[in-house]
Design an enzyme around this catalytic site. Structure first.
Site: not given
Length: 402
Positions: A166, A175, A290, A322, A344
């Site tokens: 990765t 954030r 990601h 994703g 994920g």
């Protein structure tokens, strides 16, 4: 394979019928700090949201007569036969459940699929490969070449069938709506600080008691250390990672030459990078941003998939990572050239909602959704999906680097 009725355990308590319901149950069960880490995206969350919303812009061109009675969902990725085109994507410390990565690996094994195991996992690779023989070990470019090679060698000795490297990470964790505070280690001080949240989530707190004793969540990274050694804390690893120069294409080629099995490069979003990955000798690439946790403002992966698959799909296996929330999303990705998808957040919500059974529940939902979409399109095999099955709006796709 292929009959929806055979796969559908409707109303089987505590079965949930959508991935969205798994997310709602995870939010209800988890302390706020832990849940917020599962929905995290960098900065304004533009990429995080686009990963999901972009799928809604793709619409179907279905046949309504002549649907096949049987449908083939199977595929092969990195040398592993899969009953349906969904793989567990590697994610770090899975402390939403005491059994963590072992529970996820067992769920994937029970459904016949493969799992990517993060080098930041909370369980040793040997424990994970013991319950699933389709494990791909994920590596970040962390430390010296010798240290990276030692981790890869340990994974191979443990029985991992492939390597995932990765590269899409810029250490931007802020954030706009606030980031959860993660303790350096879960000690009595950290437990005391979390106590007000834990009191409101008694089912989650109870799950950490085994045989009357509290099991302290492990935030170390055992797969960064040598086999049998105590793993460093995540924060120690993070510091080393931040101070390791990012890999060059020569580094990727070098590691590929050291690993004699299937090799995936994860994080590709440009045509020129995809072609360089082919030149480096990789077996597969994952079109990934990601999960919206890297460079915010990067387009949804489904927007970039088609051009990349068209350019290099005959040379390497192309996967998408994703925004997958339902089986129809999987089919849209396959129609644009993906061999399979990696999930994920979806399985982490299942793990949080109902442990191993929750992960199996998520995988079942995706498999059923793939089968139902094939039936609606009049296709008898996922290998026969193409752009002709979709209406792709003008300007939907993004093409960078060639």
């Amino acid at each position: 394979m292929g009959k929806i009725a055979e796969l559908n355990p409707w109303r089987k308590n505590p079965w949930f019928e959508t991935v969205g319901e798994a997310q709602r149950r995870a939010e209800k069960r988890l302390p706020k700090t832990i849940y917020s880490s599962l929905v995290a995206g960098t900065q304004a969350g533009v990429t995080l949201n686009d990963n999901m919303e972009a799928f809604k812009e793709l619409t179907w061109a279905p046949h309504v007569v002549g649907a096949p009675a049987e449908r083939k969902l199977g595929t092969t990725v990195m040398g592993q036969d899969l009953p349906f085109p969904v793989i567990i994507s590697p994610t770090g410390v899975q402390a939403v459940n005491p059994d963590g990565e072992v529970a996820v690996a067992q769920a994937a094994a029970n459904r016949g699929t493969a799992m990517g195991l993060s080098s930041f996992a909370s369980k040793p690779v040997e424990e994970v490969t013991a319950v699933n023989d389709k494990i791909f070990f994920q590596i970040y470019w962390l430390g010296s070449r010798d240290e990276i090679l030692a981790r890869a060698q340990r994974a191979k000795e443990a029985g991992c069938k492939g390597l995932i490297v990765t590269t899409d990470w810029v250490f931007n964790v802020g954030r706009d709506w606030g980031s959860p505070e993660i303790p350096e280690q879960v000690d009595l001080k950290a437990v005391a600080k979390m106590a007000p949240e834990m009191v409101t989530k008694p089912r989650f707190a109870k799950s950490w008691f085994r045989r009357g004793k509290l099991t302290i969540p492990d935030l170390s990274a055992p797969n960064i250390a040598h086999k049998g050694e105590q793993g460093p804390t995540f924060f120690d690893v993070y510091g080393t990672w931040m101070n390791t120069p990012p890999p060059t294409w020569e580094d990727i080629k070098w590691l590929r030459e050291q690993w004699d099995g299937p090799f995936m490069l994860k994080g590709v979003t440009r045509l020129d990078d995809a072609k360089k990955a082919v030149d480096a000798g990789v077996s597969a690439i994952s079109v990934s941003n990601h999960g919206g946790n890297n460079l915010d403002g990067t387009p949804a992966t489904i927007r970039m998939l088609g051009p990349i698959a068209d350019a290099v799909g005959k040379d390497v296996e192309v996967l998408l990572d994703g925004g997958i929330r339902r089986g129809s999303d999987v089919v849209k990705a396959l129609a644009l050239g993906a061999k399979a998808v990696m999930i994920g957040r979806a399985y982490l919500w299942g793990l949080a909602a109902n442990g191993q059974a929750g992960v199996e529940n998520v995988l079942d939902l995706l498999q059923m959704g793939v089968d139902a979409s094939l039936m609606g399109l009049g296709k008898d095999d996922v290998a026969k999906l193409s752009r002709d099955d979709l209406y792709i709006p003008e300007g939907f796709e993004r093409r960078f680097g060639g």
